[in-house]
Design a protein around this motif. Structure first.
Motif, PDB file in Angstrom:
ATOM      1  N   LYS A  41      44.636 164.680 117.336  1.00  0.00           N
ATOM      2  CA  LYS A  41      45.484 163.896 118.213  1.00  0.00           C
ATOM      3  C   LYS A  41      45.294 164.305 119.677  1.00  0.00           C
ATOM      4  O   LYS A  41      45.194 163.469 120.564  1.00  0.00           O
ATOM      5  CB  LYS A  41      46.944 164.152 117.790  1.00  0.00           C
ATOM      6  N   ARG A  69      52.265 161.316 119.127  1.00  0.00           N
ATOM      7  CA  ARG A  69      50.981 160.935 119.704  1.00  0.00           C
ATOM      8  C   ARG A  69      50.803 161.428 121.146  1.00  0.00           C
ATOM      9  O   ARG A  69      49.697 161.675 121.583  1.00  0.00           O
ATOM     10  CB  ARG A  69      50.817 159.411 119.635  1.00  0.00           C
ATOM     11  N   TYR A 114      43.724 162.101 122.649  1.00  0.00           N
ATOM     12  CA  TYR A 114      44.541 161.877 123.841  1.00  0.00           C
ATOM     13  C   TYR A 114      43.727 162.148 125.105  1.00  0.00           C
ATOM     14  O   TYR A 114      43.880 161.473 126.121  1.00  0.00           O
ATOM     15  CB  TYR A 114      45.766 162.794 123.782  1.00  0.00           C
TER      16      TYR A 114
END
Lengths: 266, 196
Positions: B17, A73, B21
């Protein structure tokens, strides 16, 4: 003229969601946390990260998915995950959790068609075939890693516990034909010795295939990395404990390599 | 809303992702109406040129992409998403690309290892658009077996046996051969430039 740099790849061995083999970083709150270590290596200039799962249990495998998810992540460099990847489903779940590449080892030896299946479905760039090699020497001689004495190398499976009849060079060529995008080559003779990579083995494989070869096993000093790139013709080098113990930072390694005219990303 | 085009191939997850972010709203789109509704479009890519063009054609996505370009909506092509902007590729001799850039994508030939996997520095022609604030010589992560030729629209290039287009920019369209979602801080800055 090419400007492609040689890659430095730290490896995290994980068991039940924790990095094992011990780490000694003073600046980390929890050196066993794969997320913290991944972030640390990313800051230090690692070119990629490999996460190897050594959990034996089903619970451990489930934890791996959480670990991959958590690491991926916030990590924006390539992440390879391996260890016990056997089925198409294993690979799909790992890639879905955030891995960019999966490493297949024993399963590829036992059912080579999985390499083709993975490559067709996910693309060769996502398929790393991990090859564990052990040198074969004449009877009565002692085994010396990184020596030209090995007449040939055999593929070993199940974490080095099972011998096969496969010749490493032939298997690497076959893996390329099947669709592997890279070879992660571990010398079981050199692994854990900290006496240097097995350069003759690495060079033999690197010359036999047209895909990148990642050398693994034996790193103990900065000089070992220069050797495996210059003499071993490796495209990338993987190591765990030399970085984990904090003796050498990736940054200092890269500065050392640059001074030795090895192209690196700094 | 930024839409990442999902045509059944490509690394949609890692691109998503990275965008998340950076704090932008993002959706994964696979239908023509979703493409038409997007403020910005990302065309990711991994896989095969022919398979990609076939999938885009079968799903009726080529026209919405062309409309977006004609209307000046920002689009970012990544890897195969850059190659798709060209007329054709040696990877799939019969397939037509989007033809927004002139030329044919070619396979690497010669002594180098194929694919070109790893970090190479880029020569930035002008640090503007998606390359705003990106110093000349910055390292980015490449992973490809075919390369796109230089055109007047090429905004950055690199060298892997031959000079190749690392980035292109024209009108509202930008594209990169490398993977910004895997290129550390440099890659994140490029994605941020596209988002903002």
């Amino acid at each position: 003229m090419t400007h492609l740099t040689k890659r430095i790849i730290p490896c995290l061995d994980c068991k039940d969601g924790r990095v094992v083999k011990g780490t000694r970083f003073v600046d980390l709150r929890d050196a066993g946390d794969p997320r913290e270590l991944a972030a640390h290596y990313n800051r230090e200039g690692a070119d990629e990260l490999v996460l190897l799962d050594i959990s034996a249990s089903r619970e451990g495998r489930a934890t791996l998915m959480e670990t991959v998810h958590a690491v991926a992540r916030t990590l924006f460099i390539p992440l390879t995950v391996g260890g016990g990847v056997r089925s198409f489903d294993d690979a799909r779940r790992l890639l879905g959790a955030g891995a960019d590449k999966v490493a297949i080892n024993t399963a590829a030896v036992e059912s080579p068609e999985v390499v083709s299946e993975f490559a067709e479905r996910f693309g060769s760039q996502a398929v790393v075939v991990a090859v564990d090699a052990r040198g074969e020497i004449a009877e009565g001689e002692s085994r010396v890693p990184d020596s030209a004495s090995a007449a040939r190398w055999r593929v070993v499976t199940y974490g080095g516990t099972r011998e096969t009849a496969l010749d490493v060079i032939e298997w690497a060529k076959r893996a390329e034909q099947l669709g592997a995008g890279e070879i992660l080559l571990t010398s079981m003779d050199a692994d854990g010795t900290r006496q240097g990579f097995d350069c003759p083995l690495t060079a033999a494989v690197a010359r036999a295939v047209h895909i990148p070869v990642i050398a693994s096993g034996g790193a103990g000093r900065l000089e070992d990395f220069a050797e495996v790139f210059l003499r071993g013709e490796a495209d990338a080098a993987l190591a765990a404990s030399i970085f984990h113990f904090g003796e050498y930072s990736i940054r200092s390694l890269k500065q050392f390599l640059r001074a030795r005219a090895v192209p690196v990303r700094i | 809303m930024i839409a990442i085009l999902d045509y059944g191939g490509g690394n949609v997850g890692s691109v998503r992702k990275a965008i998340e972010y950076l704090g932008a709203e993002v959706t994964v789109a696979s239908r023509p109406e979703e493409i038409r509704a997007a403020a910005k479009l990302i065309l990711p890519g991994q896989g095969h040129f022919g398979a990609m063009m076939k999938a885009l054609g079968e799903r009726g996505l080529v026209d919405p992409i062309r409309e977006g370009v004609a209307q000046g909506r920002p689009m970012l092509g990544i890897c195969l998403g850059l190659q798709a902007l060209y007329e054709s590729s040696e990877e799939a001799p019969g397939a037509h690309g989007l033809g927004l850039l002139e030329g044919r994508v070619r396979r690497f030939e010669g002594v180098f290892k194929v694919p070109h996997i790893g970090w190479s520095p880029i020569e930035v022609k002008e640090p503007r658009g998606i390359l705003r604030g990106i110093p000349n010589g910055s390292f980015v992560y490449f992973c490809h077996s075919y390369y796109a030729p230089l055109t007047p629209e090429t905004s950055a290039l690199t060298d892997y046996g031959q000079r190749l287009a690392a980035a292109a920019e024209f009108g509202s369209v930008a594209a990169v051969q490398f993977h910004p979602e895997k290129s550390g801080d440099t890659g994140l800055q490029i994605l941020r430039n596209f988002i903002e």
